[in-house]
Design an enzyme around this catalytic site. Sequence first.
Site, mmCIF file in Angstrom:
data_model
loop_
_atom_site.group_PDB
_atom_site.id
_atom_site.type_symbol
_atom_site.label_atom_id
_atom_site.label_comp_id
_atom_site.label_asym_id
_atom_site.label_seq_id
_atom_site.Cartn_x
_atom_site.Cartn_y
_atom_site.Cartn_z
ATOM 1 N N CYS A 65 0.777 -1.112 -0.025
ATOM 2 C CA CYS A 65 -0.030 -0.074 -0.065
ATOM 3 C C CYS A 65 0.777 1.324 -0.001
ATOM 4 C CB CYS A 65 -0.955 -0.022 1.274
ATOM 5 S SG CYS A 65 -1.877 -1.581 1.583
ATOM 6 N N ARG B 231 -4.530 1.370 -0.887
ATOM 7 C CA ARG B 231 -4.962 -0.061 -0.581
ATOM 8 C C ARG B 231 -4.342 -0.753 -1.838
ATOM 9 N NH1 ARG B 231 -9.315 -4.304 1.619
ATOM 10 N NH2 ARG B 231 -7.706 -5.876 2.221
ATOM 11 N N ILE C 111 -3.866 -7.665 -0.685
ATOM 12 C CA ILE C 111 -3.362 -9.020 -0.858
ATOM 13 C C ILE C 111 -3.524 -10.113 0.122
ATOM 14 C CG2 ILE C 111 -0.796 -10.016 -0.938
ATOM 15 C CD1 ILE C 111 -0.906 -8.037 -2.824
ATOM 16 N N ILE C 112 -3.842 -9.479 1.052
ATOM 17 C CA ILE C 112 -4.338 -10.504 2.296
ATOM 18 C C ILE C 112 -5.927 -10.043 2.676
ATOM 19 C CG2 ILE C 112 -4.233 -11.427 4.549
ATOM 20 C CD1 ILE C 112 -2.317 -12.359 2.987
ATOM 21 N N GLY D 53 3.005 -2.524 3.835
ATOM 22 C CA GLY D 53 3.835 -3.798 3.896
ATOM 23 C C GLY D 53 3.045 -5.085 3.966
ATOM 24 N N ASP E 152 -3.259 -8.503 8.702
ATOM 25 C CA ASP E 152 -2.046 -8.692 9.569
ATOM 26 C C ASP E 152 -2.006 -7.118 10.237
ATOM 27 O OD1 ASP E 152 -1.782 -7.416 7.081
ATOM 28 O OD2 ASP E 152 0.079 -8.130 6.812
#
Length: 627
Positions: free
Chosen positions: A2, A49, A52-53, A76, A100
């Site tokens: 991001c 953004r 990814i997750i 990250g 995360d």
Amino acid sequence: MCGIAGFTQIHKPIGDEQLLLRMGEAIRHRGPDAHDSYLDSGVGLHHRRLSIIDLSKAGTQPMHSTCGRYVIVFNGEIYNFIELRQSLENEGHVFQTHTDTEVILALYAKKGRECLGDLNGMFAFAIWDKQTQSLFLARDRIGKKPLYYTFINGDIAFASELKALLAADLVKRTVRLDALYDFFAYQYVPDPKCIFEGVYKLEPGYWLELNAKGHQKQQYWDVSFTQTAIGEDNARGKLKCHIDNATKRRMIADVPLGAFLSGGVDSSGIVATMARQSSKPVTTCSIGFDEERFNETEFALSVARQYETDHHEHTVRDTVAENLEEIVGYFDEPFADPSLVPTYFVSKLARQHVTVALAGDGGDEIFAGYEKYTIDAIENKWRERTPRWLRVRLFPYISKALQHSSVNFLRRTSTFLDALTKDSALAFYQTNAQITDDQWRRISSDSTREQLGIYHPSKLTIDAYTNCDGADHLSRILYTDIKTYLSGDILVKVDRMSMAHSLEVRAPLLDYTLVEFAGSLPSDLKLCNGEKKYLLKSAFRSGLPDDILTRKKMGFSPPVAEWLRDDLKGLAEKALFETNAGLLRFMEIESIKKIWDEHQSAKKDHASLLWSLLMFQLWWNKYMQQT
């Protein structure tokens, strides 16, 4: 992956929602999937953004802690977030998302600054504490993710890229002269400096905290080179485990994942490791050049065939000139590592097929993969064995007498003897430097040199070399490159070129636990009887063909000398000599013209210096033309 940006306004208002949106729009390429802001009387935070997750909207940032006290913007990936999450859940914490980001918030609420010791990943983040009215900034240990900041009347503004601060008019575009000199010496501007006065980059492994009383900055991690006795077989086994675990952690993603494959040892080894751990073919991407001596695609193809990857190639031909100005625009500061060109194209190629790519970055700096380490080690042995009076009193005269010889061997002898007259740290600076003192005096103006005074870029190298806790020379120069070249050049290049295409790149060999393990190894397991990356090659040996392991390292190097005489000649002449700003403010253009003519006639190869001059002028045209 991001982009983040924001500011505090503890002392006086700085901006509003529109200012945050302008900052975010400037780094839209880092996060095209979503954006949002948080603004109150004490802070403004913005986030772009790249999903990814947890691809749901639940992962949108800025994110608030469950207690409501903290707000975070985070760039990250945290690779051990699942284990950390489980541990927190065992203590009774209830999570609202599968991200995360929320794990970082929960850890910070529990441990404060000490949470950084638990995080394994690449990151730059900002956490606002509503209760104490304080902002906490942190950057990962190795420096994978960037973070710029500037102070404004006791407050702070920050962003993933400098262009966000520029878009908000929070930065005066005044060139910092010592950073300019650093750029020509190293081809990048080193942390914590920025090309502009009053702007800084938070160093890898550091945090910074600001509140109404002021700010403090502190280092929370450094790599040690204190060596531990270990047998080769044991070391090889442990290294394999580190690589397997680091690769496995980086293969977690909710989007398509692949790998860069150059055909070198590091990227080939990572692809081999991925193939063993994947139930389907790994997607691999390679870049080549028409010039055969710069082309590694045949080696990449052999690895791709061995592991039956879904392989894609692109050959860089006549597209450099038409893309170079755009490429330079993604670097907020002057940046002249020529491998930015192939990195741009391999990122573009990869993004057509995946959203996340693994790469072999870090192997050379951690395990001694460059030829310069071998040469420098030899020089240092001679330095230690030769009486000081001979090196200091006699060698300078011999070196000076030979330096202008038409015989290559005698010129190389001159360089070798000159290196022996210097102490080890200064000699390693000369190994790394992309400009000599004579060249600098030749191209820089009298005014520039007068304003710089006694400053010299070697200070960066000497400070790092001196700060290493390793006892031997190889440890010290590896540490120096990890703290300077790796974080200031390699990782900046990969971050900007990958994020230009909204691609996330992960580097298993830069897992901090692997870096710490490598630092503890005896130096002769890295450089053994002249063989570079000895232990790393041994760890990869069972999975790679001999021609990959034994061939001479080529690197990701494009044919710059030829480009400047051919494909880029017109662009370079226009940029360098048809301008009334930029280089003219700091350099002697007539001297540069002479260097250009020498290169065009092939009397001398000035590719490195001319490329740096071109990159600086193109950067100036992009970022300074309105000043």
